[in-house]
Scaffold this motif. Structure first.
Motif, PDB file in Angstrom:
ATOM      1  N   GLU A 126      -5.102   6.466  -6.745  1.00  0.00           N
ATOM      2  CA  GLU A 126      -4.659   5.442  -5.794  1.00  0.00           C
ATOM      3  C   GLU A 126      -3.531   4.606  -6.387  1.00  0.00           C
ATOM      4  OE1 GLU A 126      -5.660   4.198  -2.691  1.00  0.00           O
ATOM      5  OE2 GLU A 126      -6.992   5.874  -2.236  1.00  0.00           O
ATOM      6  N   TRP A 131      -3.096   3.031  -2.739  1.00  0.00           N
ATOM      7  CA  TRP A 131      -2.508   3.893  -1.725  1.00  0.00           C
ATOM      8  C   TRP A 131      -3.095   3.638  -0.339  1.00  0.00           C
ATOM      9  CZ3 TRP A 131       1.563   7.138  -1.654  1.00  0.00           C
ATOM     10  CH2 TRP A 131       1.692   7.982  -0.548  1.00  0.00           C
ATOM     11  N   SER A 132      -4.408   3.617  -0.245  1.00  0.00           N
ATOM     12  CA  SER A 132      -5.053   3.551   1.075  1.00  0.00           C
ATOM     13  C   SER A 132      -5.956   2.348   1.283  1.00  0.00           C
ATOM     14  CB  SER A 132      -5.867   4.834   1.308  1.00  0.00           C
ATOM     15  OG  SER A 132      -6.879   4.964   0.314  1.00  0.00           O
ATOM     16  N   ARG A 179      -0.149   7.067  -7.370  1.00  0.00           N
ATOM     17  CA  ARG A 179       0.625   7.504  -6.202  1.00  0.00           C
ATOM     18  C   ARG A 179       1.460   6.357  -5.645  1.00  0.00           C
ATOM     19  NH1 ARG A 179      -3.002  10.241  -1.791  1.00  0.00           N
ATOM     20  NH2 ARG A 179      -0.950  10.811  -0.940  1.00  0.00           N
ATOM     21  N   THR A 180       0.885   5.163  -5.621  1.00  0.00           N
ATOM     22  CA  THR A 180       1.615   3.997  -5.112  1.00  0.00           C
ATOM     23  C   THR A 180       2.760   3.634  -6.047  1.00  0.00           C
ATOM     24  OG1 THR A 180      -0.389   3.169  -4.043  1.00  0.00           O
ATOM     25  CG2 THR A 180       1.395   1.586  -4.402  1.00  0.00           C
ATOM     26  N   CYS A 211       0.866  -1.170   0.000  1.00  0.00           N
ATOM     27  CA  CYS A 211       0.000   0.000   0.000  1.00  0.00           C
ATOM     28  C   CYS A 211       0.909   1.229   0.000  1.00  0.00           C
ATOM     29  CB  CYS A 211      -0.910   0.012   1.218  1.00  0.00           C
ATOM     30  SG  CYS A 211      -2.215  -1.238   1.159  1.00  0.00           S
ATOM     31  N   GLY A 212       0.613   2.178  -0.869  1.00  0.00           N
ATOM     32  CA  GLY A 212       1.483   3.337  -1.006  1.00  0.00           C
ATOM     33  C   GLY A 212       1.681   4.102   0.286  1.00  0.00           C
ATOM     34  N   GLU A 213       0.639   4.226   1.070  1.00  0.00           N
ATOM     35  CA  GLU A 213       0.738   4.957   2.327  1.00  0.00           C
ATOM     36  C   GLU A 213       1.738   4.302   3.260  1.00  0.00           C
ATOM     37  OE1 GLU A 213      -2.352   7.266   5.263  1.00  0.00           O
ATOM     38  OE2 GLU A 213      -2.991   5.381   4.335  1.00  0.00           O
ATOM     39  N   SER A 267       5.339   4.645   1.784  1.00  0.00           N
ATOM     40  CA  SER A 267       5.926   5.979   1.900  1.00  0.00           C
ATOM     41  C   SER A 267       6.644   6.174   3.225  1.00  0.00           C
ATOM     42  CB  SER A 267       4.840   7.049   1.736  1.00  0.00           C
ATOM     43  OG  SER A 267       3.913   7.019   2.812  1.00  0.00           O
TER      44      SER A 267
END
Length: 274
Positions: free
Chosen positions: A163, A147-148, A166-167, A121-123, A126
């Motif tokens: 989503e 991402w989320s 960004r990932t 997951c991108g979040e 990161s």
């Protein structure tokens, strides 16, 4: 229009929940498999490790996938079965990376010189780029899990793209390459997800065996589900984040050497389209 949207949502969520997916192997066409998992927490039956009676049956009604710009096909179903010589299997881990559990999973994979797939997951990525870098450095495949972790079937097309993009951006910054595989959260796919994934150069991958480790059913149960579901071409779903994953860590330490001793080749899939 409203009825159509509701039908699409119900169909996509039902597809993900049932774990139904199509597979594409050279010369064999599309195939699918279903394997209803045991009830969460139930003690799995134990028997000698061998290719189970799990069988892959051909799907009908699906033609060859359309090809998106860039060479990645736009599929109607996610891939499920992987091709390979002999008793080949793939281990996948979703939702991470998590510094509490991912390093232990990477340590076990390194100990047995096995490569796996991590759908991040991108979040989470990161905040843990060092772990994403380690995954790539050690030969693992880093995939896109949004991402989320939203339910894609409830999102607008622009939000799904955000989503995914960004990932992919975070993964590229961490390991130098953009993901070539993606997995929809909850296994809930829709047409927009397939189309956007293909536009971003990613193939959709589902799973064959769901360990249901997120329910924390116990280490023995997780081990039993993997061993009972073992068969050539199988893709195993586990998690390295999203909750207490200590059972998943311990289970891997138990079933991985057993699979290898039983003649299984645990590896990562190759892209069939470039």
């Amino acid at each position: 229009m409203l009825t159509r949207r509701r039908a699409l949502l119900a169909g996509a969520v039902s597809l993900g929940a049932a774990g139904v997916a199509a597979a594409c192997t050279p010369g064999t066409g599309n195939r699918a498999a279903t394997a209803p998992p045991p009830a969460a927490g139930a003690r799995a039956a134990r028997r000698p490790l061998k290719p189970s009676e799990y069988r892959l049956r051909p799907l009908t009604g699906y033609g060859p996938p359309r090809t998106a710009p860039g060479g990645t096909p736009v599929r109607r179903e996610p891939l499920l079965r992987v091709s390979g010589r002999g008793r080949t299997m793939v281990l996948t881990f979703d939702d991470g990376p998590d510094p509490r559990y991912t390093p232990h999973i990477l340590d076990t994979l390194a100990r047995y010189e096995v490569r796996a797939m991590f759908f991040v997951c991108g979040e989470m990525a990161s905040y843990n780029r060092d772990l994403v870098s380690r995954m790539a450095d050690e030969g693992h495949v880093v995939g896109n899990h949004t991402w989320s972790h939203p339910l894609l079937t409830r999102l607008r097309r622009s939000r799904i793209r955000s989503e995914m993009e960004r990932t992919s951006d975070v993964v590229e910054k961490a390991c130098g390459d953009r993901p070539e595989w993606f997995r929809a959260p909850y296994g809930a796919w829709n047409r927009a997800a397939f189309q956007l994934g293909a536009e971003l150069g990613m193939e959709p991958l589902a799973w064959t065996v769901d360990t249901l480790d997120w329910t924390e059913p116990g280490t023995r149960t997780i081990v039993g589900r993997v061993e009972d579901g073992a068969a050539p071409g199988v893709v195993v779903l586990s998690h390295d984040a999203g909750g207490d994953r200590s059972q998943s860590v311990r289970a891997l330490r138990s079933y991985l050497p057993e699979l290898l001793d039983s003649g299984y080749h645990v590896t990562v899939p190759r892209r069939q389209y470039v």
